[in-house]
Design a protein around this motif. Structure first.
Motif, PDB file in Angstrom:
ATOM      1  N   GLU A  42       0.825  -1.208   0.000  1.00  0.00           N
ATOM      2  CA  GLU A  42       0.000   0.000   0.000  1.00  0.00           C
ATOM      3  C   GLU A  42       0.862   1.262   0.000  1.00  0.00           C
ATOM      4  O   GLU A  42       0.588   2.214  -0.734  1.00  0.00           O
ATOM      5  N   VAL A  43       1.903   1.274   0.820  1.00  0.00           N
ATOM      6  CA  VAL A  43       2.795   2.437   0.859  1.00  0.00           C
ATOM      7  C   VAL A  43       3.487   2.606  -0.496  1.00  0.00           C
ATOM      8  O   VAL A  43       3.641   3.726  -0.978  1.00  0.00           O
ATOM      9  N   ARG A  44       3.868   1.532  -1.135  1.00  0.00           N
ATOM     10  CA  ARG A  44       4.489   1.638  -2.469  1.00  0.00           C
ATOM     11  C   ARG A  44       3.494   2.215  -3.489  1.00  0.00           C
ATOM     12  O   ARG A  44       3.873   3.063  -4.298  1.00  0.00           O
ATOM     13  N   ARG A  45       2.243   1.758  -3.447  1.00  0.00           N
ATOM     14  CA  ARG A  45       1.225   2.267  -4.382  1.00  0.00           C
ATOM     15  C   ARG A  45       0.963   3.747  -4.175  1.00  0.00           C
ATOM     16  O   ARG A  45       0.707   4.477  -5.116  1.00  0.00           O
ATOM     17  N   ARG A  46       0.997   4.200  -2.937  1.00  0.00           N
ATOM     18  CA  ARG A  46       0.668   5.591  -2.613  1.00  0.00           C
ATOM     19  C   ARG A  46       1.879   6.518  -2.543  1.00  0.00           C
ATOM     20  O   ARG A  46       1.733   7.689  -2.233  1.00  0.00           O
ATOM     21  N   ASP A  47       3.056   6.018  -2.828  1.00  0.00           N
ATOM     22  CA  ASP A  47       4.282   6.772  -2.604  1.00  0.00           C
ATOM     23  C   ASP A  47       4.299   8.118  -3.332  1.00  0.00           C
ATOM     24  O   ASP A  47       4.629   9.137  -2.722  1.00  0.00           O
ATOM     25  N   ALA A  48       3.958   8.164  -4.610  1.00  0.00           N
ATOM     26  CA  ALA A  48       4.001   9.432  -5.357  1.00  0.00           C
ATOM     27  C   ALA A  48       3.042  10.447  -4.739  1.00  0.00           C
ATOM     28  O   ALA A  48       3.382  11.621  -4.576  1.00  0.00           O
ATOM     29  N   PHE A  49       1.854   9.994  -4.375  1.00  0.00           N
ATOM     30  CA  PHE A  49       0.868  10.895  -3.773  1.00  0.00           C
ATOM     31  C   PHE A  49       1.340  11.392  -2.412  1.00  0.00           C
ATOM     32  O   PHE A  49       1.274  12.586  -2.122  1.00  0.00           O
ATOM     33  N   THR A  50       1.837  10.490  -1.567  1.00  0.00           N
ATOM     34  CA  THR A  50       2.228  10.915  -0.220  1.00  0.00           C
ATOM     35  C   THR A  50       3.435  11.842  -0.245  1.00  0.00           C
ATOM     36  O   THR A  50       3.530  12.750   0.567  1.00  0.00           O
TER      37      THR A  50
END
Length: 86
Positions: A42-50
């Motif tokens: 999940e953190v990898r999927r959201r990395d660009a956004f976060t």
């Protein structure tokens, strides 16, 4: 004067993966009903956004603390008062 945040603003997917390899990380994942692998994915999927949200958050915070027009992070200190010896 100091400020702090109650989250890990510096987190990266690789950092979280390292945490999840430890027993404490595995217990924390289980406590929220997730597997360590799910959390890292999940953190990898959201990395660009976060990352973008984090840059925006920190930038706005700095604008509020330092001032939008102040190009330096330092504030002027009041001059020391002169003392006279009588």
């Amino acid at each position: 004067l100091s400020y702090g945040v109650q989250f890990h603003a510096e987190i990266t997917p690789d950092t979280l993966a390292g945490w999840m390899e430890r027993e404490r990380g595995q217990r924390m994942a289980a406590a929220v009903g997730r597997t360590p692998e799910d959390l890292v994915d999940e953190v990898r999927r959201r990395d660009a956004f976060t990352r973008a949200a984090g840059v925006s958050l920190v930038g706005r915070w700095i604008d509020g603390v330092v001032g939008r027009d102040d190009p330096t992070p330092r504030r002027q200190r009041p001059a020391a008062k002169a003392t006279s010896a009588a």
